[in-house]
Design a protein around this motif. Structure first.
Motif, PDB file in Angstrom:
ATOM      1  N   SER A 162       0.950  -0.770  -0.190  1.00  0.00           N
ATOM      2  CA  SER A 162      -0.191  -0.263  -0.834  1.00  0.00           C
ATOM      3  C   SER A 162       0.877   1.262  -0.108  1.00  0.00           C
ATOM      4  N   TYR A 187     -11.915  -2.243 -10.403  1.00  0.00           N
ATOM      5  CA  TYR A 187     -10.612  -1.521 -10.909  1.00  0.00           C
ATOM      6  C   TYR A 187     -10.544  -1.235 -11.633  1.00  0.00           C
ATOM      7  N   LEU A 215      -5.131  -6.824  -1.545  1.00  0.00           N
ATOM      8  CA  LEU A 215      -3.571  -7.023  -2.310  1.00  0.00           C
ATOM      9  C   LEU A 215      -2.323  -7.858  -2.567  1.00  0.00           C
ATOM     10  N   ASN A 217      -3.698  -7.355  -9.941  1.00  0.00           N
ATOM     11  CA  ASN A 217      -3.770  -6.845  -9.265  1.00  0.00           C
ATOM     12  C   ASN A 217      -3.529  -4.917  -8.519  1.00  0.00           C
ATOM     13  N   LYS A 218      -2.036  -5.878  -8.149  1.00  0.00           N
ATOM     14  CA  LYS A 218      -0.519  -4.548  -7.646  1.00  0.00           C
ATOM     15  C   LYS A 218      -0.661  -3.489  -8.747  1.00  0.00           C
ATOM     16  N   TYR A 274      -9.841  -3.312  -1.504  1.00  0.00           N
ATOM     17  CA  TYR A 274      -8.744  -4.260  -2.137  1.00  0.00           C
ATOM     18  C   TYR A 274      -7.404  -4.055  -1.438  1.00  0.00           C
ATOM     19  N   GLN A 275      -7.190  -2.950  -0.839  1.00  0.00           N
ATOM     20  CA  GLN A 275      -5.320  -3.117  -0.275  1.00  0.00           C
ATOM     21  C   GLN A 275      -5.983  -4.557   1.216  1.00  0.00           C
ATOM     22  N   GLU A 306      -3.280   4.585  -6.862  1.00  0.00           N
ATOM     23  CA  GLU A 306      -2.756   5.469  -5.891  1.00  0.00           C
ATOM     24  C   GLU A 306      -2.679   6.930  -6.745  1.00  0.00           C
ATOM     25  N   ASN A 327      -3.301  -1.327  -8.106  1.00  0.00           N
ATOM     26  CA  ASN A 327      -3.322  -0.746  -6.962  1.00  0.00           C
ATOM     27  C   ASN A 327      -2.795   1.081  -7.834  1.00  0.00           C
ATOM     28  N   VAL A 366     -10.753   1.414  -2.813  1.00  0.00           N
ATOM     29  CA  VAL A 366     -10.021   1.408  -3.340  1.00  0.00           C
ATOM     30  C   VAL A 366      -9.510   0.476  -1.935  1.00  0.00           C
TER      31      VAL A 366
END
Length: 1017
Positions: free
Chosen positions: A327, A581, A565, A515-516, A559-560, A523, A519, A556
């Motif tokens: 994160s 996403y 995540l 997913n990463k 999902y962390q 961000e 993310n 978001v």
């Protein structure tokens, strides 16, 4: 004459088993009706599914099926004057509802998988009538799921039990008397007088049991009371116990099931609170509370009552229990901001503790975030899972990269699912590493993962253990009271500096790469959206979309969660999150684009100009223009494709520049591309026949950047011997591996870019790479597209560099840390895979090489080799993880000087946040230059966030020192800024005096985060 000790103990085993068998007496079956659906439906729609009538032993569904059950029957006349219960086990999880549609109690199948050393997971008893008359009607509705605690399909979904039964309460109480005393005895030395005394007392009680009826049970309990009422003496340790129900918001089940797990668990807690007045329970994660509030409002109101009473502790300071390795820094702040705001608004509770029992390691940035958010305490357990080194403390001070410290406690039993048994208490006492300087520790008891939290067994044990001789005293209380007491002794606790690295689960830095990637993109997109929305608000063009931004942020943040995540959930979780996403990123990008376009058109489009002005300005009417936006805090110059033409554009910090097609000028590009070689004015990159890098010669510093004894960028698939999302073997690097084979290579020049395009194959997988060297740039970009079809393989690349150093600099949230590149100690060796964000860097004093990336986190840096983990195709728990198409960029970045002098962090931001081009059209264009809202005169100070304040129209500006030095900075504000105030991360005023408006100077400590609240006219 000797005693038959072993025979006595076997007799006591028989005694306990027969008592347990005698607690419930089934007297009639229940009628079972069910309405089955694939997905959950609300109470009001409970009969919309496929109807079936069932008997015990019949299957009702497949894995993840849902059903509303209606259990009906009549209490037999023989039950008159007796206590009646219902025994229900559907081979899954189920929640009993009242007639108003409010959850009343959760049940769990007895066969559910669980660590049986921590107790039995099954909850099958519904208390129905305290004293029956006989003839009462039973009409019970329940919401069921055909899955056990861990998402398994048990017993083919068969109904195992559905009966009306009599409860022999005296026998039930006798059972817990025996259980506690027997387990206490087993924890004591066999030759101790206490052990012997309990043994003979238990055997004496056994001897009175013939018919196993109520009167005999009373006599046996009277005998055992002599041992149960022996109070402990003056103990130097005490245990604070709090009920716990660790609920992963997704893991081996989808998010939709978590909401129902929450209802089952929370309703069970409330039911047990009615029966046990000393019961104290706690739960974290506002996201879970928010779901309950939305889906089960009556249950939520009951929870609020218990919180107000102090029986239920709202715990933790974050929206969810997130991963803290991957994160981003601002995301971690938002976890706290939204989490604390929720608890304050809903329950009027000011959170003081971070509650993360199950997270896979903790970033060294966290202490500062906690302290500047008003969180003084931190509770975790996970470090007890270390594989190579035993963490030396359970109560300690944790110091972050900036020097901030928080008080940490790890319950010494090493679990958040304590059985609250004598064995558990003894284990906590034995394990507690700091009992010489602290006299208290925590115990978290209950069954998690939707298992309803504490059952009656936990609470019955605790009633008997409060002051039981042979055990340290145990009391139930909120964890905050515990922390407040141990805080008084902080001066005696040792300090651990730096990250809390978990020596396990390093595969989670890479697994589920899409997913990463999303993310990281989200961000940065949210950063950009907040920034442009502030500008639009100041200009009076648009209202700041605060509610919409908060909604996006919260999804978001969900999902962390530490099993989403990191990549450790089932496939369905990722199928669903990737779909969301994709929508969120597309929607956020559209908001950004529309807002920037509105700003640019307002600044540059007007009808109020003369033809003479247009002629003098060389600007034509009704033509396209492009706004180039730089939201970073330093001036940037980059090559961009604008309206089909290349332009080298310089854009001021936190500002923009507008370019028309008619004003673009052609230029020559100082790059070349030949077979096996690309070159610009700074670097010459050579390739081997197999496509790997042979050399990176730095023309400016006249030195080789690579260790030419080895090949670089060798794309290698490693076999996954463990085959799960969490872990991989550290020895995989010692085993010879196959390599991707180069099938095609082409060199080309594309404007200012020299490119080598290469295609590799391995088994069924393909990699396409463009290795790009841009005019004037030190970045060698590896623009990569992978069609990955491997099973149980991990894809990595590596770069042996011509640098000698014992430490690698790693980008983390709001700063960096240095980690060893050697294996001198077991602690060094255990860090065989490390987490870093946008870069890792190996530098000498005079020269260094960094590896940047736009969405990767798993690295291995040993000796002079940087190794990047790109993909991991595991099948447990998420089937076919990472199979499919992936696109990403990593970049080799040779530089002069060390990491700071080489401006590696700036380069990593620029890779992740390229200049944004927004095309727009208007009647006329002219240059109305705008001042940046804020500028800094020190490149060690990063402007990380600009957003609207949560509770006013003021603007929040968050800055941090990025290089680990004490720095002074002058801030230049737009003339519309009227007032500046220093606030903490929760946007509350702080006591620290701010710079005067006269000089606008501010001093930063190493890696310090400073947040300003500004008022604009």
């Amino acid at each position: 004459m000797p005693y038959f000790i072993s025979s006595y103990k076997k007799s006591i085993d028989v005694f306990k088993a027969k008592v347990e068998e005698s607690i419930y007496h089934k007297i009639a079956p229940l009628n079972i009706h069910a309405w089955v659906t694939e997905e959950p439906v609300d109470f009001k729609e409970k009969t919309m599914g496929k109807y079936i009538s069932l008997n015990v032993g019949e299957s009702w569904g497949k894995l993840w099926d849902c059903a509303w059950f209606n259990f009906t029957g009549t209490v037999p006349k023989a039950a008159a004057h007796k206590k009646v219960v219902l025994l229900i086990d559907i081979s899954g999880e189920i929640c009993i509802f009242d007639e108003d549609g409010c959850p009343n109690q959760g049940l769990t199948n007895v066969s559910s998988e669980f660590d049986l050393t921590l107790g039995k997971p099954g909850k099958r008893v519904v208390n129905f009538l305290e004293k029956a008359c006989g003839g009462e009607n039973i009409d019970l509705w329940a919401d069921g799921g055909c899955n056990d605690l861990f998402g398994n399909y048990k017993d083919s979904g068969k109904i195992k039990e559905a009966h009306i039964a009599l409860l022999k309460d005296e026998m039930r109480k006798l059972y817990y008397d025996i259980e506690v005393l027997q387990e206490l005895m087993e924890q004591l030395p066999e030759d101790s007088s206490r052990h012997q005394s309990i043994l003979f007392t238990l055997f004496h009680a056994f001897k009175v049991m013939k018919n196993y009826d109520k009167e005999e049970a009373k006599k046996a309990r009277e005998i055992l009371s002599a041992e149960l009422n022996k109070n402990c003496g003056d103990e130097s340790l005490s245990i604070s116990a709090i009920g716990h129900a660790h609920i992963d918001l997704a893991w081996l089940w989808p998010i939709r099931e978590t909401i129902r797990k929450g209802a089952r668990t929370f309703s069970t807690v409330l039911s047990n609170m009615d029966r046990y007045p000393e019961y104290i329970f706690g739960a974290s994660q506002p996201q879970l509370y928010a779901w309950i509030k939305e889906r089960y409002p009556k249950l939520y109101r009951k929870i609020k009552v218990r919180i107000a009473e102090g029986r239920w502790e709202a715990q933790g300071g974050m929206w969810v229990e997130p991963d803290t390795n991957i994160s981003g820094g601002e995301a971690l702040i938002r976890q706290v901001l939204y989490g604390k705001m929720f608890f304050k608004k809903e329950f009027d509770k000011e959170m003081k503790t971070l509650w993360l029992p199950d997270v896979f390691g903790y970033t060294a940035s966290l202490p500062q975030i906690l302290k500047k958010s008003g969180l003084d305490y931190f509770m975790t357990i996970k470090l007890s899972w270390n594989e190579y080194n035993q963490f030396p403390h359970h109560t300690f001070m944790w110091e972050g990269i900036d020097g901030s410290k928080v008080l940490v406690h790890m319950p010494p039993e090493g679990t958040y699912n304590s059985s609250a048994s004598p064995k558990a208490i003894k284990e906590a006492e034995r394990n507690f590493k700091d009992k010489g300087v602290s006299q208290e520790c925590l115990m978290l008891f209950g069954i998690g993962d939707g298992g309803g939290g504490p059952g009656e067994e936990h609470l019955e044990r605790l009633e008997r253990e409060k002051h039981l001789n042979g055990l340290v005293p145990v009391k139930q209380e909120p964890s905050l009271e515990f922390f407040k007491r141990i805080e008084k002794n902080m001066a005696n606790y040792k300090t651990w500096s730096g990250e809390l690295y978990l020596e396990k689960h390093q595969g989670t830095y890479t697994t589920q790469a899409k997913n990463k990637c999303f993310n990281r993109k989200m961000e940065f997109a949210l950063r950009e959206l907040e920034y442009v929305s502030v500008l639009a608000q100041i200009e009076g063009l648009r209202s700041y979309p605060q509610a919409e931004i908060e909604t996006i942020w919260k999804e978001v943040l969900l999902y962390q969660f530490h099993d989403i995540l990191p990549g450790s959930s089932i496939k369905r979780v990722y199928d669903e999150s990737l779909e969301r996403y994709e929508y969120l990123l597309k929607h956020t990008e559209k908001l950004i684009e529309d807002t920037y376009r509105a700003l640019l058109e307002d600044c540059y489009c007007t009808n109020q100009v003369t033809p003479d002005f247009l002629l003098a300005s060389k600007i034509t009417p009704k033509t396209k223009a492009a706004g180039i936006i730089n939201s970073l805090s330093w001036d940037r110059e980059e090559w961009l494709m604008i309206n089909g033409e290349w332009a080298k554009v310089k854009v001021p910090a936190m500002n923009h520049r507008v370019i028309q097609s008619s004003t673009l000028e052609s230029t020559s590009f100082g790059v070349t591309a030949e077979d096996h070689c690309i070159e610009n004015n700074l670097l010459k990159v050579s390739f081997n026949e197999d496509g790997s890098l042979k050399s990176v010669f730095d023309k400016e510093f006249q030195r080789e950047a690579l260790d030419t004894n080895f090949k670089a960028n060798v794309l290698t698939p490693y076999e996954e011997t463990y085959g799960n999302a969490w872990d991989f073997s550290p020895t995989c690097h010692d085993i010879p591996q196959d390599k991707f084979k180069l099938e095609y290579s082409e060199s080309m020049v594309r404007g200012p870019k020299a490119i080598v395009k290469q295609i590799y194959t391995y088994h069924l997988s393909t990699i396409e790479q463009e290795i790009i060297l841009t005019e004037g740039s030190r970045r060698i970009d590896f623009k990569t597209k992978v069609d990955w079809k491997e099973s149980n393989r991990m894809l990595r690349t590596s770069f042996p560099v011509n640098v000698f150093t014992h430490e690698v600099s790693c980008d983390i949230q709001f700063g960096s840390i240095k980690r060893p590149t050697h294996d001198n100690t077991s602690w060094d060796m255990a860090k065989y895979e490390i987490c870093a964000h946008k870069y890792v860097d190996l530098s000498q004093a005079d020269y260094g090489v960094a590896l940047l990336n736009d969405c990767k986190y798993g690295h291995r840096v040993k000796g002079n080799t940087i190794n990047l983990n790109l993909l991991r195709s595991t099948d447990t728990p998420g089937a076919e993880a990472d199979k499919g198409t992936h696109e990403f960029i990593y970049s080799l970045y040779p530089h002069g000087g060390d990491c700071i002098e080489g401006q590696v962090i700036q380069a990593s931001y620029e890779l992740n946040l390229p200049l944004r081009v927004v095309e727009f059209t208007g009647e006329f264009y002219f240059d109305r230059k705008k001042e940046a809202l804020v500028r800094v005169d020190n490149e060690s100070i990063m402007i990380e966030t600009i957003k609207k304040a949560e509770h006013s129209d003021d603007i929040i500006i968050r800055l941090y020192e990025c290089n680990g030095g004490t720095e002074r900075v002058k801030l230049n504000f737009d003339h519309r800024v009227k007032d500046v105030q220093l606030v903490n991360l929760m946007e509350e005023p702080t006591d620290r005096s701010l710079f005067s408006r006269g000089n606008n100077e501010l001093e930063f400590k190493p890696f310090e985060i400073i947040t300003l609240k500004i008022n604009c006219s």
